[in-house]
Design a protein around this motif. Structure first.
Motif, PDB file in Angstrom:
ATOM      1  N   MET A   1       0.650  -1.030   0.028  1.00  0.00           N
ATOM      2  CA  MET A   1       0.102  -0.029   0.052  1.00  0.00           C
ATOM      3  C   MET A   1       0.831   1.253  -0.134  1.00  0.00           C
ATOM      4  SD  MET A   1      -2.961  -0.871   2.867  1.00  0.00           S
ATOM      5  CE  MET A   1      -3.822   0.476   2.344  1.00  0.00           C
ATOM      6  N   LEU A   2       0.031   2.334  -0.503  1.00  0.00           N
ATOM      7  CA  LEU A   2       0.670   3.560  -0.447  1.00  0.00           C
ATOM      8  C   LEU A   2       0.199   4.269   1.051  1.00  0.00           C
ATOM      9  CD1 LEU A   2       0.084   5.478  -3.737  1.00  0.00           C
ATOM     10  CD2 LEU A   2       2.135   4.441  -2.895  1.00  0.00           C
ATOM     11  N   ASP A   3       1.262   4.571   1.951  1.00  0.00           N
ATOM     12  CA  ASP A   3       0.982   4.925   3.218  1.00  0.00           C
ATOM     13  C   ASP A   3       0.920   6.337   3.320  1.00  0.00           C
ATOM     14  OD1 ASP A   3       0.432   5.457   5.956  1.00  0.00           O
ATOM     15  OD2 ASP A   3       1.768   3.487   6.516  1.00  0.00           O
ATOM     16  N   TYR A   4      -0.325   7.157   3.616  1.00  0.00           N
ATOM     17  CA  TYR A   4      -0.459   8.468   3.775  1.00  0.00           C
ATOM     18  C   TYR A   4      -0.468   8.749   5.322  1.00  0.00           C
ATOM     19  CZ  TYR A   4      -1.359   9.039  -1.364  1.00  0.00           C
ATOM     20  OH  TYR A   4      -1.083   8.704  -2.525  1.00  0.00           O
ATOM     21  N   THR A   5      -0.345   8.133   6.164  1.00  0.00           N
ATOM     22  CA  THR A   5      -0.335   8.404   7.500  1.00  0.00           C
ATOM     23  C   THR A   5       0.471   9.583   8.113  1.00  0.00           C
ATOM     24  OG1 THR A   5       1.085   6.523   8.284  1.00  0.00           O
ATOM     25  CG2 THR A   5      -1.501   6.285   8.254  1.00  0.00           C
ATOM     26  N   ALA A   6       1.639   9.502   7.425  1.00  0.00           N
ATOM     27  CA  ALA A   6       2.517  10.407   8.106  1.00  0.00           C
ATOM     28  C   ALA A   6       2.472  11.871   7.077  1.00  0.00           C
ATOM     29  CB  ALA A   6       4.132  10.132   8.047  1.00  0.00           C
ATOM     30  N   CYS A   7       2.177  11.574   5.816  1.00  0.00           N
ATOM     31  CA  CYS A   7       2.378  12.867   4.922  1.00  0.00           C
ATOM     32  C   CYS A   7       1.209  13.493   4.645  1.00  0.00           C
ATOM     33  CB  CYS A   7       3.078  12.691   3.571  1.00  0.00           C
ATOM     34  SG  CYS A   7       1.993  11.339   2.712  1.00  0.00           S
ATOM     35  N   GLY A   8      -0.228  12.797   5.154  1.00  0.00           N
ATOM     36  CA  GLY A   8      -1.270  13.568   4.656  1.00  0.00           C
ATOM     37  C   GLY A   8      -1.810  13.120   3.331  1.00  0.00           C
ATOM     38  N   PRO A   9      -3.002  13.734   2.810  1.00  0.00           N
ATOM     39  CA  PRO A   9      -3.582  12.995   1.430  1.00  0.00           C
ATOM     40  C   PRO A   9      -2.783  13.965   0.206  1.00  0.00           C
ATOM     41  CG  PRO A   9      -5.036  14.504   2.569  1.00  0.00           C
ATOM     42  CD  PRO A   9      -3.818  14.146   3.479  1.00  0.00           C
ATOM     43  N   THR A  10      -2.141  14.798   0.418  1.00  0.00           N
ATOM     44  CA  THR A  10      -1.304  15.570  -0.706  1.00  0.00           C
ATOM     45  C   THR A  10       0.014  15.387  -0.615  1.00  0.00           C
ATOM     46  OG1 THR A  10      -1.497  17.769   0.608  1.00  0.00           O
ATOM     47  CG2 THR A  10      -3.380  17.271  -0.799  1.00  0.00           C
ATOM     48  N   GLY A  11       0.673  14.830   0.349  1.00  0.00           N
ATOM     49  CA  GLY A  11       2.044  14.540   0.483  1.00  0.00           C
ATOM     50  C   GLY A  11       2.661  13.389  -0.310  1.00  0.00           C
ATOM     51  N   GLU A  12       3.678  13.159  -0.145  1.00  0.00           N
ATOM     52  CA  GLU A  12       4.528  11.818  -0.659  1.00  0.00           C
ATOM     53  C   GLU A  12       4.313  10.594   0.155  1.00  0.00           C
ATOM     54  OE1 GLU A  12       6.445   9.860  -3.676  1.00  0.00           O
ATOM     55  OE2 GLU A  12       5.620  11.865  -3.900  1.00  0.00           O
ATOM     56  N   PRO A  13       3.631   9.466   0.064  1.00  0.00           N
ATOM     57  CA  PRO A  13       3.593   8.411   0.788  1.00  0.00           C
ATOM     58  C   PRO A  13       4.601   7.596   0.838  1.00  0.00           C
ATOM     59  CG  PRO A  13       2.220   8.148  -1.098  1.00  0.00           C
ATOM     60  CD  PRO A  13       2.903   9.569  -1.401  1.00  0.00           C
ATOM     61  N   PHE A  14       4.873   6.903   1.943  1.00  0.00           N
ATOM     62  CA  PHE A  14       5.744   5.781   1.797  1.00  0.00           C
ATOM     63  C   PHE A  14       5.312   4.593   1.420  1.00  0.00           C
ATOM     64  CE2 PHE A  14       4.971   6.024   6.461  1.00  0.00           C
ATOM     65  CZ  PHE A  14       4.823   4.803   6.600  1.00  0.00           C
ATOM     66  N   VAL A  15       5.756   3.590   1.101  1.00  0.00           N
ATOM     67  CA  VAL A  15       5.231   2.290   0.651  1.00  0.00           C
ATOM     68  C   VAL A  15       5.414   1.404   1.677  1.00  0.00           C
ATOM     69  CG1 VAL A  15       5.231   0.354  -1.020  1.00  0.00           C
ATOM     70  CG2 VAL A  15       5.752   2.531  -1.627  1.00  0.00           C
ATOM     71  N   ALA A  16       4.264   0.587   2.208  1.00  0.00           N
ATOM     72  CA  ALA A  16       4.106  -0.168   3.328  1.00  0.00           C
ATOM     73  C   ALA A  16       3.723  -1.655   2.557  1.00  0.00           C
ATOM     74  CB  ALA A  16       2.980   0.363   4.445  1.00  0.00           C
ATOM     75  N   PHE A  17       4.487  -2.794   3.452  1.00  0.00           N
ATOM     76  CA  PHE A  17       3.815  -4.039   3.221  1.00  0.00           C
ATOM     77  C   PHE A  17       2.920  -4.365   4.520  1.00  0.00           C
ATOM     78  CE2 PHE A  17       4.713  -8.648   4.154  1.00  0.00           C
ATOM     79  CZ  PHE A  17       4.254  -9.063   2.747  1.00  0.00           C
ATOM     80  N   ILE A  18       1.667  -4.821   4.040  1.00  0.00           N
ATOM     81  CA  ILE A  18       0.961  -5.417   5.213  1.00  0.00           C
ATOM     82  C   ILE A  18       1.028  -7.008   5.159  1.00  0.00           C
ATOM     83  CG2 ILE A  18      -1.426  -5.352   6.061  1.00  0.00           C
ATOM     84  CD1 ILE A  18       0.102  -2.537   5.631  1.00  0.00           C
ATOM     85  N   ASP A  19       1.456  -7.626   6.010  1.00  0.00           N
ATOM     86  CA  ASP A  19       1.394  -9.155   6.153  1.00  0.00           C
ATOM     87  C   ASP A  19       0.015  -9.739   6.619  1.00  0.00           C
ATOM     88  OD1 ASP A  19       2.543 -11.946   5.879  1.00  0.00           O
ATOM     89  OD2 ASP A  19       4.466 -11.307   6.434  1.00  0.00           O
ATOM     90  N   GLU A  20       0.018 -10.864   6.877  1.00  0.00           N
ATOM     91  CA  GLU A  20      -1.205 -11.581   7.532  1.00  0.00           C
ATOM     92  C   GLU A  20      -1.334 -10.908   8.981  1.00  0.00           C
ATOM     93  OE1 GLU A  20       0.314 -15.459   7.452  1.00  0.00           O
ATOM     94  OE2 GLU A  20      -0.448 -16.016   5.537  1.00  0.00           O
TER      95      GLU A  20
ATOM     96  N   VAL B   1       8.596  -0.161   3.723  1.00  0.00           N
ATOM     97  CA  VAL B   1       9.608  -0.818   2.873  1.00  0.00           C
ATOM     98  C   VAL B   1      10.390   0.010   1.938  1.00  0.00           C
ATOM     99  CG1 VAL B   1       8.421  -3.210   2.878  1.00  0.00           C
ATOM    100  CG2 VAL B   1       8.016  -1.438   0.991  1.00  0.00           C
ATOM    101  N   ALA B   2       9.833   1.216   1.922  1.00  0.00           N
ATOM    102  CA  ALA B   2      10.296   2.118   0.993  1.00  0.00           C
ATOM    103  C   ALA B   2       9.929   3.832   1.176  1.00  0.00           C
ATOM    104  CB  ALA B   2       9.952   2.116  -0.619  1.00  0.00           C
ATOM    105  N   GLY B   3      10.854   4.808   1.083  1.00  0.00           N
ATOM    106  CA  GLY B   3      10.260   6.066   1.561  1.00  0.00           C
ATOM    107  C   GLY B   3       9.360   6.687   0.416  1.00  0.00           C
ATOM    108  N   SER B   4       9.182   6.261  -0.828  1.00  0.00           N
ATOM    109  CA  SER B   4       8.415   6.621  -1.860  1.00  0.00           C
ATOM    110  C   SER B   4       8.336   5.506  -2.995  1.00  0.00           C
ATOM    111  CB  SER B   4       9.253   7.677  -2.422  1.00  0.00           C
ATOM    112  OG  SER B   4      10.188   7.069  -3.088  1.00  0.00           O
ATOM    113  N   PHE B   5       7.231   5.726  -3.678  1.00  0.00           N
ATOM    114  CA  PHE B   5       6.963   4.623  -4.936  1.00  0.00           C
ATOM    115  C   PHE B   5       7.920   4.401  -5.716  1.00  0.00           C
ATOM    116  CE2 PHE B   5       5.208   2.909  -8.809  1.00  0.00           C
ATOM    117  CZ  PHE B   5       4.783   2.060  -8.412  1.00  0.00           C
TER     118      PHE B   5
END
Length: 144
Positions: A106-125, A132-136
């Motif tokens: 997923m693109l994770d917008y929790t730290a940057c808000g809806p208009t910022g640069e999201p980091f990329v998160a892996f969601i496991d079971e 997993v990355a600071g940007s796409f």
């Protein structure tokens, strides 16, 4: 010819509609990847933590696009997947994995808000987001 050449109006409308439906600004690097045909150079994403896949990585099957019922903004897109699979509501589901829903990217917008640069998160079971990355763009560069 790229997706953007000769069809700028259509593409701009499609992107605008997706961003309004999702409530976020999509990263330019994600949109550029879609415009290039959304073919990933690699499928293996290394991680500094163990996953349900392996001690040091997870696999990505495909990048999800925009538009249509299966696009990230569609009827069976990100919002549907978050609800159906009980992923944390942190942003936008952008990649399928071979597990068929047990994990996701997923693109994770929790730290940057809806208009910022999201980091990329892996969601496991366990449904815990792990960066997993600071940007796409960084995520794409990590794929092996």
């Amino acid at each position: 010819m790229s997706l953007f050449q000769g069809s700028r109006g259509f593409v701009s409308n499609l992107i605008g509609a997706a961003e309004r439906a999702l409530g976020v600004r999509l990263p330019r690097s994600y949109l550029d990847a879609l415009a290039s045909g959304a073919v990933l150079d690699g499928r293996r994403c290394p991680t500094p933590f163990p996953t349900s896949w392996a001690a040091d990585h997870f696999e990505v099957a495909a990048l999800l696009g925009i538009g249509g019922p299966d696009g990230i903004d569609g009827e069976f897109g990100s919002a549907y997947l978050v609800e159906e699979w009980e992923y944390p509501d942190i942003g936008v589901v952008i990649c399928q994995t071979p597990s068929g829903g047990h994990d996701i990217v997923m693109l994770d917008y929790t730290a940057c808000g809806p208009t910022g640069e999201p980091f990329v998160a892996f969601i496991d079971e366990d449904r815990v987001p792990r960066r997993v990355a600071g940007s796409f763009a960084e995520f794409l560069a990590k794929l092996e």
